[in-house]
Design an enzyme around this catalytic site. Structure first.
Site, short mmCIF file in Angstrom:
data_model
loop_
_atom_site.label_atom_id
_atom_site.label_comp_id
_atom_site.label_asym_id
_atom_site.label_seq_id
_atom_site.Cartn_x
_atom_site.Cartn_y
_atom_site.Cartn_z
N ALA A 165 127.57 -21.95 -35.10
CA ALA A 165 127.58 -22.85 -36.25
C ALA A 165 126.26 -23.61 -36.20
O ALA A 165 125.65 -23.75 -35.12
CB ALA A 165 128.75 -23.81 -36.13
N GLY B 209 130.13 -20.30 -32.98
CA GLY B 209 130.75 -19.84 -34.22
C GLY B 209 130.48 -18.38 -34.51
O GLY B 209 131.25 -17.73 -35.22
N GLU C 120 132.99 -16.55 -32.57
CA GLU C 120 134.30 -16.78 -33.22
C GLU C 120 134.45 -15.92 -34.48
O GLU C 120 135.54 -15.43 -34.77
CB GLU C 120 134.44 -18.26 -33.56
CG GLU C 120 134.58 -19.11 -32.30
CD GLU C 120 134.50 -20.60 -32.60
OE1 GLU C 120 133.41 -21.06 -33.02
OE2 GLU C 120 135.50 -21.30 -32.43
N1 DAK Z 1 122.09 -23.78 -35.17
C1 DAK Z 1 120.96 -24.10 -35.80
N2 DAK Z 1 119.76 -23.54 -35.48
C2 DAK Z 1 119.73 -22.65 -34.47
C3 DAK Z 1 120.91 -22.29 -33.76
C4 DAK Z 1 122.16 -22.91 -34.15
N3 DAK Z 1 123.33 -22.60 -33.58
N4 DAK Z 1 120.57 -21.40 -32.81
C5 DAK Z 1 119.24 -21.21 -32.92
N5 DAK Z 1 118.73 -21.95 -33.92
C6 DAK Z 1 117.35 -22.04 -34.39
C7 DAK Z 1 116.48 -22.79 -33.37
O1 DAK Z 1 116.62 -24.19 -33.55
C8 DAK Z 1 115.10 -22.28 -33.74
O2 DAK Z 1 114.67 -22.92 -34.92
P1 DAK Z 1 113.13 -23.41 -35.09
O3 DAK Z 1 112.85 -24.31 -33.94
O4 DAK Z 1 112.32 -22.12 -35.04
O5 DAK Z 1 113.12 -24.07 -36.44
C9 DAK Z 1 115.36 -20.83 -34.11
O6 DAK Z 1 116.75 -20.73 -34.42
C10 DAK Z 1 115.07 -19.86 -32.98
O7 DAK Z 1 115.79 -20.29 -31.84
P2 DAK Z 1 115.09 -20.55 -30.41
O8 DAK Z 1 113.67 -20.93 -30.57
O9 DAK Z 1 115.97 -21.48 -29.65
O10 DAK Z 1 115.15 -19.07 -29.79
P3 DAK Z 1 115.22 -18.68 -28.25
O11 DAK Z 1 115.00 -17.21 -28.21
O12 DAK Z 1 114.36 -19.56 -27.42
O13 DAK Z 1 116.74 -18.97 -27.83
C11 DAK Z 1 119.15 -18.99 -28.14
C12 DAK Z 1 117.80 -18.27 -28.44
C13 DAK Z 1 120.23 -18.30 -28.95
C14 DAK Z 1 119.48 -18.86 -26.65
C15 DAK Z 1 119.01 -20.49 -28.52
O14 DAK Z 1 118.54 -20.56 -29.87
C16 DAK Z 1 120.30 -21.23 -28.45
O15 DAK Z 1 120.76 -21.59 -27.35
N6 DAK Z 1 120.88 -21.52 -29.62
C17 DAK Z 1 122.08 -22.35 -29.71
C18 DAK Z 1 123.28 -21.55 -29.30
C19 DAK Z 1 124.53 -22.39 -29.35
O16 DAK Z 1 124.67 -23.41 -28.67
N7 DAK Z 1 125.44 -21.96 -30.19
C20 DAK Z 1 126.67 -22.67 -30.37
C21 DAK Z 1 126.46 -23.59 -31.53
S1 DAK Z 1 127.80 -24.71 -31.64
C22 DAK Z 1 133.42 -27.45 -34.96
C23 DAK Z 1 133.16 -26.38 -35.75
C24 DAK Z 1 132.49 -25.33 -35.24
C25 DAK Z 1 132.02 -25.35 -33.95
C26 DAK Z 1 132.31 -26.44 -33.17
C27 DAK Z 1 132.99 -27.48 -33.66
N8 DAK Z 1 134.11 -28.57 -35.50
C28 DAK Z 1 133.57 -29.14 -36.69
C29 DAK Z 1 134.95 -29.33 -34.66
C30 DAK Z 1 131.19 -24.33 -33.46
C31 DAK Z 1 130.08 -24.76 -32.79
C32 DAK Z 1 128.96 -23.90 -32.48
O17 DAK Z 1 128.91 -22.75 -32.82
#
Ligand code: DAK
Length: 262
Positions: A67, A113, A116
């Site tokens: 997400a 997400g 999911e």
């Molecule tokens: N959201 C927004 N932008 C994202 C993103 C994300 N989940 N993942 C990556 N990006 C963006 C990065 O910010 C970056 O943007 P710029 O800086 O270029 O503008 C671009 O994509 C490229 O990413 P990286 O530069 O970080 O690329 P790397 O190869 O270095 O790393 C990575 C890739 C996938 C390991 C890293 O991007 C990463 O760790 N991303 C986040 C992964 C993550 O934590 N995903 C879970 C997100 S939380 C809820 C509803 C839903 C959810 C929870 C609660 N409620 C409302 C209660 C669900 C939550 C989630 O899914």
């Protein structure tokens, strides 16, 4: 004009491909992506021919990296955060209960997400290079689009809690061993493998295909007795359906069946 974040293509009759095209943000799910995924699913379901939908992410790096973290961070209050979670849950539930079967073509990171979404689809095929995980805990939150429930049902509560509470992702090969994905292939054959499976499904008797999905998806929620009753009822309907008659007659006459969907 709104950005186009989801592309719908009919790859072959009955087989649709939905590509999430927000590649710069690793196909992260914001409200627009969720809206466009829902609109595309509506179009697919409105086509009586539709049998299978394949969902993938644009590029070689990510299926969906989660997400949108900025959107989560900006949720102004409890009510908005709850609404965002329900929005995703409702959409993913629609894929799960759709008469159209769904395959996740996991071409790279499937995180948060994104994982999911893959869990809510009927089958998951991953590229060897893919990584899957629920890293929300690293952000101080938990999965909100159904991950805690679907993951535990799929791989067992110990493994699910490990992934959710440690935040550690798994490689595609390990995901296959634990039953999280159903197949792993090299990235350049991912779409070919998903299409191979989609073609096999798309040529089956349409009513039996829909009932197969309904029973197996139902088994996650039903008591065994309820599921067996539902199966017996659906089985009987299939036996006396025109396609059921045609399929059994064709076997006895040693010829290929011609299914028509009734
Ligand atoms: N959201 C927004 N932008 C994202 C993103 C994300 N989940 N993942 C990556 N990006 C963006 C990065 O910010 C970056 O943007 P710029 O800086 O270029 O503008 C671009 O994509 C490229 O990413 P990286 O530069 O970080 O690329 P790397 O190869 O270095 O790393 C990575 C890739 C996938 C390991 C890293 O991007 C990463 O760790 N991303 C986040 C992964 C993550 O934590 N995903 C879970 C997100 S939380 C809820 C509803 C839903 C959810 C929870 C609660 N409620 C409302 C209660 C669900 C939550 C989630 O899914």
């Amino acid at each position: 004009m709104a950005d186009q974040y989801v592309q719908l293509q009919w790859v072959e009759p009955g087989i649709a491909l939905l590509t999430i095209t927000r590649e710069k943000s690793l196909n992260a799910l914001n409200s627009e992506v969720l809206d466009q995924l829902e609109a595309s699913l509506n179009v697919v379901e409105d086509s009586p021919e539709a049998r299978v939908v394949i969902v993938t992410g644009q590029g070689q790096k990510a299926f969906v990296a989660g997400a949108d973290i900025a959107a989560i961070n900006q949720a102004p209050d409890l009510e908005h955060a709850h609404h965002f979670a329900e929005r995703g849950q409702k959409l993913f539930h629609r894929f799960q209960t759709s008469r159209v079967l769904s395959i996740a073509a996991i071409n790279g990171y499937a995180l948060g997400g994104g994982m999911e979404l893959a869990l809510a689809l009927d089958m998951r095929i991953a590229a060897e290079s893919a990584r899957l995980g629920q890293p929300e805990i690293n952000l101080g939150i938990i999965p909100g689009f159904g991950g805690t429930q679907r993951l535990a049902r799929l791989v067992g509560s110990g493994r699910a809690l490990w992934m959710i509470a440690s935040g550690e992702p798994v490689l595609a090969g390990d995901a296959l061993t634990m039953g999280l994905v159903d197949g792993v292939v090299p990235l350049d054959s991912l779409m070919e493998e998903c299409l191979r499976r989609a073609r096999i499904l798309a040529k089956q008797a349409p009513l039996a295909l829909v009932e197969s999905k309904r029973m197996v998806v139902g088994s996650r929620d039903w008591e065994v007795r309820t599921g067996l009753d539902a199966e017996a009822e659906a089985f009987a309907r299939m036996v006396v359906s025109k396609d059921g008659r045609e399929g059994t007659r064709a076997f006895l006459e040693k010829r290929a069946p011609e299914f028509r969907g009734d």
